[in-house]
Scaffold this active site. Structure first.
Site, PDB file in Angstrom:
ATOM      1  N   SER A   1       1.059  61.712  40.605  1.00 45.11           N
ATOM      2  CA  SER A   1       2.160  62.664  39.802  1.00 45.11           C
ATOM      3  C   SER A   1       1.652  62.936  38.362  1.00 45.11           C
ATOM      4  O   SER A   1       0.878  62.092  37.654  1.00 45.11           O
ATOM      5  CB  SER A   1       3.412  61.920  40.109  1.00 45.11           C
ATOM      6  OG  SER A   1       3.593  61.685  41.262  1.00 45.11           O
TER       7      SER A   1
HETATM    8  N1  SAM Z   1       2.954  56.926  42.824  1.00 41.71           N
HETATM    9  C1  SAM Z   1       1.731  57.667  43.203  1.00 41.71           C
HETATM   10  C2  SAM Z   1       0.708  57.422  42.013  1.00 41.71           C
HETATM   11  O1  SAM Z   1       1.092  56.819  41.108  1.00 41.71           O
HETATM   12  O2  SAM Z   1      -0.460  57.755  42.406  1.00 41.71           O
HETATM   13  C3  SAM Z   1       1.788  59.108  43.477  1.00 41.71           C
HETATM   14  C4  SAM Z   1       2.405  59.138  44.863  1.00 41.71           C
HETATM   15  S1  SAM Z   1       2.398  60.603  45.696  1.00 41.71           S
HETATM   16  C5  SAM Z   1       3.255  62.029  44.833  1.00 41.71           C
HETATM   17  C6  SAM Z   1       3.480  60.450  47.161  1.00 41.71           C
HETATM   18  C7  SAM Z   1       2.858  59.274  48.204  1.00 41.71           C
HETATM   19  O3  SAM Z   1       3.768  59.005  48.879  1.00 41.71           O
HETATM   20  C8  SAM Z   1       1.589  59.661  48.922  1.00 41.71           C
HETATM   21  O4  SAM Z   1       0.472  58.844  48.562  1.00 41.71           O
HETATM   22  C9  SAM Z   1       2.296  59.674  50.455  1.00 41.71           C
HETATM   23  O5  SAM Z   1       1.284  59.102  51.391  1.00 41.71           O
HETATM   24  C10 SAM Z   1       3.399  58.663  50.311  1.00 41.71           C
HETATM   25  N2  SAM Z   1       4.397  58.699  51.516  1.00 41.71           N
HETATM   26  C11 SAM Z   1       4.900  59.772  52.010  1.00 41.71           C
HETATM   27  N3  SAM Z   1       5.707  59.356  52.816  1.00 41.71           N
HETATM   28  C12 SAM Z   1       5.631  57.735  52.733  1.00 41.71           C
HETATM   29  C13 SAM Z   1       6.354  56.928  53.421  1.00 41.71           C
HETATM   30  N4  SAM Z   1       7.476  56.862  54.281  1.00 41.71           N
HETATM   31  N5  SAM Z   1       6.086  55.668  53.202  1.00 41.71           N
HETATM   32  C14 SAM Z   1       5.172  55.336  52.004  1.00 41.71           C
HETATM   33  N6  SAM Z   1       4.683  56.230  51.591  1.00 41.71           N
HETATM   34  C15 SAM Z   1       4.900  57.702  51.750  1.00 41.71           C
END
Ligand code: SAM
Length: 223
Positions: free
Chosen positions: A62
């Site tokens: 993000s």
């Molecule tokens: N916080 C992260 C970073 O610092 O790099 C960025 C997060 S990215 C915007 C969103 C993440 O949420 C993705 O890697 C995606 O695979 C994950 N995601 C989506 N649904 C999810 C779920 N139900 N449980 C865990 N992770 C999930």
């Protein structure tokens, strides 16, 4: 050749402090975590641009301002156990680890969870614990959490996360009808039965895919 240390200090001043991130602990956390260590080699030069950057598996790390805004909204004091849903690269978890006692972070994509776990260990973030699974169901084993942050946008607040939020704990999550239109909201647990919800701002996150999020359409087969 970009001087990444200078670029980091400049990013914190220009894109965080001057845009309303006022908590000195949050600003210090951003000064101390090297974002370039969480992106691929070819993106390191862009690590301190205030933009989301691509990770593998079609996911993103993000935008720093949004991470700072979200983390500041949690109002961490330092003694909390925090749950993050959506580990991605592990960058936000690393920031949270500077602001809380322990961080439990859960990622649904196994390759991302594995590389974030290795990266965080290599960089010495010893109070971050990574698991692979459906974070829309939380991580019951370590509940209740003093703060929960969801880094992906869901259709509503997952009841499992509400149930794992401690008294006076804060949950920050993007919710909305689709990927292009979400509200970042804070939920505060005021008592066993009562929570208060407050809208913070409009945001755009990748979808929260899971039992209490969006359906995983990649699993559906056509006729
Ligand atoms: N916080 C992260 C970073 O610092 O790099 C960025 C997060 S990215 C915007 C969103 C993440 O949420 C993705 O890697 C995606 O695979 C994950 N995601 C989506 N649904 C999810 C779920 N139900 N449980 C865990 N992770 C999930």
């Amino acid at each position: 050749m970009v001087d990444l240390k200078c670029a980091r200090a400049r990013m914190v001043d220009l894109h965080l402090a001057r845009r309303g991130i006022t908590d000195p602990r949050v600003l210090d956390a951003f000064r101390s975590v090297p974002r370039e260590a969480f992106v691929s080699e070819k993106l390191k030069a862009f690590a301190y641009d205030d933009v989301p950057l691509p990770l593998s598996e079609g996911q993103t790390i993000s935008q720093p301002y949004i991470v700072a805004y979200t983390v500041q909204a949690l109002r961490l004091q330092g003694e909390e156990r925090v749950l993050e849903v959506g580990t991605g690269s592990g960058y936000a978890a690393a920031i949270l680890s500077r602001l809380a006692k322990e961080v439990y972070t859960i990622e649904r994509i196994a390759s991302l969870a594995g590389s974030a776990r290795d990266r965080l260990a290599r960089l010495g973030f010893t109070n971050v614990f990574v698991s692979c699974g459906d974070g829309s169901l939380g991580w019951l084993e370590h509940a209740p959490y003093g703060a929960i942050v969801v880094s992906a946008g869901g259709p509503g607040v997952p009841p499992a996360l509400l149930a794992q939020l401690a008294l006076e704990g804060r949950l920050v999550i993007p919710i909305g009808p689709d990927e292009s239109s979400q509200d970042l909201v804070t939920i505060t647990r005021e008592s066993e039965a009562k929570v208060r919800e407050e809208r913070l701002t409009g945001v755009r996150f990748v979808p929260l895919i899971g039992q209490q999020g969006w359906l995983d359409v990649s699993c559906l087969t056509g006729p």
